[in-house]
Write a protein that holds these residues in place. Sequence first.
Motif, short mmCIF file in Angstrom:
data_model
loop_
_atom_site.label_atom_id
_atom_site.label_comp_id
_atom_site.label_asym_id
_atom_site.label_seq_id
_atom_site.Cartn_x
_atom_site.Cartn_y
_atom_site.Cartn_z
N ASN A 1 38.24 -15.12 41.08
CA ASN A 1 38.20 -15.74 42.40
C ASN A 1 37.60 -17.14 42.38
O ASN A 1 37.70 -17.88 43.35
CB ASN A 1 37.42 -14.85 43.39
CG ASN A 1 35.93 -14.81 43.11
OD1 ASN A 1 35.48 -15.02 41.99
ND2 ASN A 1 35.14 -14.48 44.13
N ASN A 2 36.99 -17.55 41.25
CA ASN A 2 36.38 -18.89 41.21
C ASN A 2 37.18 -19.89 40.39
O ASN A 2 36.73 -21.02 40.15
CB ASN A 2 34.96 -18.81 40.65
CG ASN A 2 34.92 -18.58 39.15
OD1 ASN A 2 35.81 -17.93 38.58
ND2 ASN A 2 33.90 -19.09 38.50
N GLY B 1 39.92 -20.09 43.81
CA GLY B 1 40.92 -19.32 44.54
C GLY B 1 42.33 -19.78 44.28
O GLY B 1 43.28 -19.06 44.59
N VAL C 1 34.69 -11.19 40.25
CA VAL C 1 33.81 -11.57 41.35
C VAL C 1 32.44 -11.91 40.76
O VAL C 1 32.04 -11.36 39.74
CB VAL C 1 33.66 -10.42 42.37
CG1 VAL C 1 33.18 -9.13 41.71
CG2 VAL C 1 32.70 -10.80 43.50
N GLU D 1 31.84 -17.38 41.99
CA GLU D 1 32.34 -18.38 42.94
C GLU D 1 31.16 -19.08 43.61
O GLU D 1 30.22 -18.43 44.09
CB GLU D 1 33.22 -17.70 44.00
CG GLU D 1 33.57 -18.55 45.21
CD GLU D 1 34.60 -19.65 44.93
OE1 GLU D 1 34.80 -19.99 43.76
OE2 GLU D 1 35.17 -20.17 45.91
N THR E 1 28.79 -20.88 46.32
CA THR E 1 28.62 -20.82 47.76
C THR E 1 28.30 -22.20 48.33
O THR E 1 28.33 -22.39 49.53
CB THR E 1 27.47 -19.85 48.13
OG1 THR E 1 26.27 -20.28 47.48
CG2 THR E 1 27.80 -18.44 47.68
N GLU F 1 27.89 -16.79 43.97
CA GLU F 1 27.81 -15.76 45.01
C GLU F 1 27.05 -14.51 44.60
O GLU F 1 26.46 -13.81 45.42
CB GLU F 1 29.23 -15.34 45.43
CG GLU F 1 30.03 -14.71 44.28
CD GLU F 1 31.51 -14.61 44.56
OE1 GLU F 1 31.91 -14.73 45.73
OE2 GLU F 1 32.27 -14.44 43.60
N VAL G 1 28.78 -9.05 48.87
CA VAL G 1 29.66 -10.00 48.18
C VAL G 1 30.80 -9.28 47.48
O VAL G 1 31.97 -9.69 47.56
CB VAL G 1 28.86 -10.84 47.17
CG1 VAL G 1 29.80 -11.57 46.21
CG2 VAL G 1 27.97 -11.84 47.89
N ARG H 1 33.37 -8.10 50.10
CA ARG H 1 34.06 -9.23 50.74
C ARG H 1 34.98 -9.96 49.76
O ARG H 1 36.11 -10.31 50.09
CB ARG H 1 33.02 -10.21 51.30
CG ARG H 1 33.63 -11.39 52.08
CD ARG H 1 32.57 -12.41 52.39
NE ARG H 1 32.07 -13.04 51.17
CZ ARG H 1 30.83 -13.47 51.01
NH1 ARG H 1 29.94 -13.32 51.99
NH2 ARG H 1 30.44 -14.03 49.88
N ALA H 2 34.49 -10.17 48.54
CA ALA H 2 35.27 -10.89 47.55
C ALA H 2 36.50 -10.10 47.13
O ALA H 2 37.57 -10.68 46.90
CB ALA H 2 34.41 -11.22 46.33
N GLY I 1 39.07 -10.68 49.70
CA GLY I 1 39.62 -12.02 49.58
C GLY I 1 40.59 -12.14 48.41
O GLY I 1 41.65 -12.77 48.53
N SER I 2 40.24 -11.55 47.28
CA SER I 2 41.13 -11.60 46.11
C SER I 2 42.43 -10.85 46.38
O SER I 2 43.52 -11.34 46.04
CB SER I 2 40.43 -11.01 44.88
OG SER I 2 39.42 -11.87 44.40
#
Length: 310
Positions: A39-40, A52, A78, A81, A83, A93, A99, A102-103, A106-107
Amino acid sequence: MSEIVLGAMLFGNGIGERESFALLDRFAERGGRWIDTANNYMFWTHPSGFGGQSEEVVGRWLAARSALRDRMRISTKVGAEPTDAALGLASAEGLSARVVRRAADGSRKRLGVDRIDLYWAHIEDRSVPLEETVGAFGELVAQGTVARLGASNHAVWRVERARAVAARLGVAGWTALQLRHSYLRPRPGAALQSTAHRLVTEETLDFVRGNDGLELWAYTALMNGAYARADRLEEAYDHPGTTRRLAALDAVAAETGATRNQIVLAWLLGGDPPVAPILGATTVERLDEAMDARDLTLDDDLRARLDAAA
């Protein structure tokens, strides 16, 4: 698992979308299954300071190649990434339960998938109790939004402790490790250019051998092109052992007709334990060269000669 993984770190940032799609298409055509991202990726070169982009490109490719989704497997991560764009990795993060949940959402959204096939804790976060992190990862598996779990850039003792916590909590635990590994080795204690990288050690290999079902994935397997271009070799690898190992590679290459890169990949794939190398190919030609390594078998004599050149 012992197969070549396609690393998607550069997709959408270092490599344009058209070129990324061409690599993904060729990888699938050659029978590849696993695509590895995070994700980063790649916050450190993107103008926004956040990642992303790689996940988004892979997601658009999956949407355009929907017939392949059942065959392809997606690995993402995860924890690293930023912040704060100005602080970069210093503001990572982390791995709190909030986290992680949530991550993952998002992924999955960026990738356009209902389930992540292998979800990694990207870097350690010792500020959060392992029970919290392990419980959050296990919750994702129980919900069906993640199939399997792994730990990237973690110390072996932390992985073992986390697996024990998972067993005590009755949740899924980490079944894969992802670390930096290749045939060449840096001088003991030498600083790497990428300070966040954690290397495979003899203890790592012994740990994987001693735990059935535990996989080892290796990033920077081809040393950022250093096997083909000496100017890309980091200073940490400037020592007599490198000279001996490169000579051994060249001798085996002369006998087999394979390239240095192919021998390194075959050495990883057929090792004890077997290692899944993550390939960061930037052209279809380099991808083909790497995928051809699956057909190269190193017999006991060749492997012994490679291993002896320490």
